[in-house]
Design a protein around this motif. Structure first.
Motif, short mmCIF file in Angstrom:
data_model
loop_
_atom_site.label_atom_id
_atom_site.label_comp_id
_atom_site.label_asym_id
_atom_site.label_seq_id
_atom_site.Cartn_x
_atom_site.Cartn_y
_atom_site.Cartn_z
N PHE A 205 0.83 -1.19 0.00
CA PHE A 205 0.00 0.00 0.00
C PHE A 205 0.88 1.25 0.00
O PHE A 205 0.89 2.04 0.95
N SER A 206 1.62 1.41 -1.07
CA SER A 206 2.54 2.54 -1.18
C SER A 206 2.36 3.30 -2.49
O SER A 206 3.21 4.11 -2.86
N ASP A 207 1.27 3.04 -3.20
CA ASP A 207 1.04 3.69 -4.49
C ASP A 207 0.77 5.19 -4.29
O ASP A 207 -0.21 5.56 -3.63
N PRO A 208 1.61 6.06 -4.85
CA PRO A 208 1.40 7.51 -4.68
C PRO A 208 0.08 8.00 -5.23
O PRO A 208 -0.39 9.08 -4.84
N ALA A 209 -0.54 7.22 -6.13
CA ALA A 209 -1.81 7.66 -6.72
C ALA A 209 -2.97 7.56 -5.73
O ALA A 209 -4.00 8.21 -5.91
N ALA A 210 -2.83 6.72 -4.69
CA ALA A 210 -3.88 6.59 -3.68
C ALA A 210 -3.95 7.88 -2.87
O ALA A 210 -2.93 8.47 -2.52
N ASP A 211 -5.16 8.33 -2.56
CA ASP A 211 -5.33 9.66 -1.99
C ASP A 211 -5.57 9.71 -0.48
O ASP A 211 -5.82 10.76 0.09
N THR A 212 -5.51 8.54 0.19
CA THR A 212 -5.73 8.54 1.64
C THR A 212 -4.62 7.76 2.33
O THR A 212 -4.27 6.65 1.90
N ASN A 213 -4.06 8.34 3.39
CA ASN A 213 -3.03 7.68 4.18
C ASN A 213 -3.62 7.24 5.51
O ASN A 213 -4.24 8.04 6.23
N LEU A 214 -3.45 5.96 5.82
CA LEU A 214 -3.86 5.41 7.12
C LEU A 214 -2.59 5.07 7.90
O LEU A 214 -1.60 4.64 7.31
N ARG A 215 -2.63 5.22 9.22
CA ARG A 215 -1.45 4.93 10.02
C ARG A 215 -1.78 3.91 11.09
O ARG A 215 -2.75 4.05 11.83
N SER A 216 -0.95 2.85 11.17
CA SER A 216 -1.14 1.81 12.17
C SER A 216 -0.60 2.27 13.52
O SER A 216 0.02 3.33 13.63
N THR A 217 -0.81 1.44 14.54
CA THR A 217 -0.31 1.79 15.87
C THR A 217 1.21 1.85 15.91
O THR A 217 1.78 2.56 16.74
N GLU A 218 1.89 1.11 15.01
CA GLU A 218 3.35 1.15 14.98
C GLU A 218 3.88 2.31 14.14
O GLU A 218 5.08 2.55 14.11
N GLY A 219 2.97 3.00 13.45
CA GLY A 219 3.40 4.10 12.60
C GLY A 219 3.53 3.75 11.13
O GLY A 219 3.84 4.61 10.32
N THR A 220 3.28 2.50 10.77
CA THR A 220 3.32 2.11 9.36
C THR A 220 2.18 2.78 8.62
O THR A 220 1.04 2.81 9.11
N LEU A 221 2.47 3.31 7.42
CA LEU A 221 1.46 4.02 6.64
C LEU A 221 0.92 3.14 5.51
O LEU A 221 1.64 2.30 4.96
N PHE A 222 -0.33 3.36 5.19
CA PHE A 222 -1.02 2.62 4.13
C PHE A 222 -1.70 3.63 3.21
O PHE A 222 -2.55 4.40 3.66
N ARG A 223 -1.31 3.65 1.94
CA ARG A 223 -1.98 4.49 0.97
C ARG A 223 -3.12 3.69 0.34
O ARG A 223 -2.90 2.64 -0.25
#
Length: 278
Positions: free
Chosen positions: A18-36
């Motif tokens: 989940f690192s595609d720059p075209a995705a427009d929403t960033n989610l953050r896990s409890t560890e700080g990992t980001l999901f686009r």
């Protein structure tokens, strides 16, 4: 040097799936990992995001109180991606189902339930099967457990758990039949199936409704979910057609005895009240 280390430490880390720059929403896990993730996917598949995501893309990541491993599994389901490693087990299935409930994501929940009633899960040792039997039992309601194709898998269940599963199927069938008798306070409106004309009050033999009930009983025996009892296929049942076409034989009356538009919603309401887990 210290300043450079500080900058490196704050570089965001995206999950590789989940690192595609075209995705427009960033989610953050409890560890700080980001999901686009595309916002439209989140809103379409989970009621939680439909209600909470901003109308426009927000530069700030949306913090979620979920670990990265769980988010990766759930978001893969929502986005239609192959599941990440390791393979799904009972612990992960329980976690995803709990999250699907919190997020109002019925599609993901249904997918997990289908998976945990499959051969891989039923072949697990008895302890985890028992621990998740309550979850898995709902997924078996589309199955006719007495079909011999399920024999080998069911033999692997402990006797106590197998009896509980069979009991759930039987209980749904028998409880619905009682509810449709018109004699159960929690069941169908007795007036709707009394076989009495609502205009001239002529009482007719109620055998047509009894035959319709018997057909529903047989259908619930083979598919306890009950969806085929209220689906479009019912319109082709001989017993249903006989009920909907039955008319009062009173002088100059001819009113329909059984109102389809009243009875079918009543049947659905009864099915919704049935237990769906052991």
């Amino acid at each position: 040097m210290a300043a450079e280390s500080s900058i490196i430490a704050h570089v965001p880390t995206y999950h590789p799936l989940f690192s595609d720059p075209a995705a427009d929403t960033n989610l953050r896990s409890t560890e700080g990992t980001l999901f686009r993730v595309p916002a439209f996917v989140l809103r379409r598949t989970a009621g939680y995001f439909a209600a909470t995501l901003p109308a426009t893309a927000d530069a700030e990541p949306v913090p979620l109180d979920e670990p990265a491993a769980l988010l990766a599994r759930m978001l893969s389901m929502l986005c239609g991606l192959p599941p990440p490693d390791p393979p799904l087990d009972f612990d992960a299935a329980e976690a995803i189902l709990a999250l699907a409930e919190r997020w109002d994501a019925p599609g993901a929940a249904a997918r997990v339930r289908d998976m945990i009633t499959g051969p891989v899960f039923l072949a697990e040792p008895p302890a985890p099967v028992r621990r998740c039997l309550r979850i898995a039992s709902r997924g078996t309601l589309t199955l006719f457990l007495y079909d011999e194709i399920h024999n080998e898998l069911l033999r692997r269940l402990p006797t106590r758990d197998l009896m509980a599963l069979l009991g759930l199927h039987r209980r749904r069938r028998d409880t619905l039949d009682r509810m449709l008798s018109g004699e159960n306070a929690e069941g169908i409106n007795p007036a709707a199936v009394a076989g009495r004309c609502t205009v001239c009050e002529l009482q007719v033999d109620n055998y047509l409704w009894r035959e319709y009930r018997a057909r529903i009983f047989a259908e619930m025996d083979t598919r306890p979910m009950g969806d085929t009892v209220i689906g479009s296929a019912v319109d082709e049942w001989r017993e249903a057609l006989a009920c909907w076409s039955a008319k009062c034989t009173g002088p100059e009356c001819g009113k329909l005895i059984y109102d389809k538009d009243v009875i079918l919603p009543e049947i659905k309401a009864c099915i919704d009240k049935l237990p769906d887990t052991v």
